[in-house]
Design an enzyme around this catalytic site. Sequence first.
Site, PDB file in Angstrom:
ATOM      1  N   TRP A   1       2.446   6.045 -12.682  1.00  0.00           N
ATOM      2  CA  TRP A   1       3.921   5.496 -12.830  1.00  0.00           C
ATOM      3  C   TRP A   1       4.315   5.581 -14.148  1.00  0.00           C
ATOM      4  CZ3 TRP A   1       6.180   6.224  -8.505  1.00  0.00           C
ATOM      5  CH2 TRP A   1       5.339   5.904  -7.396  1.00  0.00           C
TER       6      TRP A   1
ATOM      7  N   ASP B   1       7.956  -2.165 -16.942  1.00  0.00           N
ATOM      8  CA  ASP B   1       7.820  -1.888 -15.076  1.00  0.00           C
ATOM      9  C   ASP B   1       7.041  -2.892 -14.718  1.00  0.00           C
ATOM     10  OD1 ASP B   1       7.762  -1.018 -12.696  1.00  0.00           O
ATOM     11  OD2 ASP B   1       7.121   1.083 -13.113  1.00  0.00           O
TER      12      ASP B   1
ATOM     13  N   LYS C   1       6.962  -4.512  -3.626  1.00  0.00           N
ATOM     14  CA  LYS C   1       5.425  -4.840  -3.574  1.00  0.00           C
ATOM     15  C   LYS C   1       5.388  -6.199  -3.483  1.00  0.00           C
ATOM     16  CE  LYS C   1       4.896  -0.404  -4.808  1.00  0.00           C
ATOM     17  NZ  LYS C   1       5.347   0.182  -6.279  1.00  0.00           N
TER      18      LYS C   1
END
Length: 360
Positions: free
Chosen positions: A101, A171, A195
Site C-alpha cells: 500500500w 494511512d 477493515k
Amino acid sequence: MRVINFNAGPAGLPLPALEAAREELIDFQKTGMSVMEHSHRGATYEAVHDEAIALFTELLAIPKSHGVTFVQGGASLQFGLIPMNFLPKGKSADYVVTGVWSEKAISEAKYLGEVRAAWAPPDGKFVRVPTQAELKLDPNAAYAHTTSNNTIYGTQFHTLPDTGAVPHVCDMSSDFMWRPIDVSKFAFIYAGAQKNIGPSGLVVVVANRDFIAKRRTDIPKIFQYQTHAENNSLYNTPNTWGIYLCRNVLRWMKSIGGLTALEVRNKEKAAVLYGAIDAAGGFYRCPVEPASRSVMNIVFRLPSEALEDKFVAEAKKANMVGLKGHRSAGGIRVSAYNAVSVEDIKALVSFMQTFSKANG
Ligand SMILES: *Cc1c(COP(=O)(O)O)cnc(C)c1O
C-alpha cells in the site's frame, strides 16, 4: 448461521451493529423509510451523521485543532488526492515504504510532484518496519507519509515514526481505532472504513484544520479536502448508508469500553495466536520479525503450499473463512480486526493444534 470471519477487508462487522441495522432497515425511527432513503440534508439523516462524527471525536479523543471528514473513493483515491492537495511545486514529499500500500501511495504521488523514499527495505523484503534511527527524513519535506499497519505482510509500527516539524500523514486503513492514539501528533490520518470500522465506500479523515486549509487551490474544488471539511462532509451526497453503519459500529465500540478496552482485547488475541504459532515446533512459521508483528493481520507459513491449501479448506469446513494470504504474499493470513473476538481466535488456535498433530 454466521461464520468466523477472518477476511482482510471488507471484513467482519460486529454483530450488534448489523442487528441494529436489520431492526431499522425498512422503517427508520418510524419515518416510514430506511435511512438510505432519507435526504442527506434532512434532520433525520443529519442526526445520524453528526452522531457518527461525535462518536469518532469522543472515542479517539480528537482535540479541537482537528476535525473528522468523510470522503469517498477508498484509501486508494487518497493516494492521489493527498499530493494534489499538499505537495506544492518546488517541494518534495517523504514516503516510508513498508509494503504494497505504501508502494502504491508513493507511485501515485510521483505523477504530481517530487517524492523521496525516507526508507524502503534494503533487501526488498517486507518482514519488518524501520526503526526511527533508520529513517532518512527530509526536514524540508511538504509532508511525511507512513502506513501504520501493513495489511498484506502483517507488519505494524508499534511506535509510529516521529516526523519532527514535518506534517505527518498516515494511512491507518487497517489499524484505525484498534487502540487509543495521540491524534495531535498527526497532520492527516485517513482510513478506508472496511477493515476496522464499517463497510466499504467510506474513508474517514481525521486532520488538523490548519493543515487542510493550507492546501493547493489550483485543483478542482471537489478534490480539495477543505471543501468537504468546511461543509461538514455534506458538500455533495455522502455515503449515508456507510456512515450510518459506521455509527452503529462506533456505538458498539463505546458500549464495550472504547479504545482502551479494544486494545486489551486485540493484544490478547495477538498474544494467543502468535503464542500458538511459536509453540508449534516449527510447523507454523511467522516470517515477520518479532518487534514488527502486527496485532491486526497475523501471517504465517506451513511446511508446504499444499498443506496451506489443505489448512484453508479444512478451516472452512470448521466454519472459519478468510484465511488465505494475499496473492502477492502467499501463506496464511488471519485478519483479527476489532470485530473478531478472543473466542474466535481460541477456536482457530484449537483448529491449528489439531491440524498440526494430524499433518506434522
Ligand atoms: C486496504 C488498504 C488500502 C486500500 O483500500 P481501498 O479502500 O481498497 O482503496 C490502502 N491502504 C491500506 C493500509 C489498506 O489496508
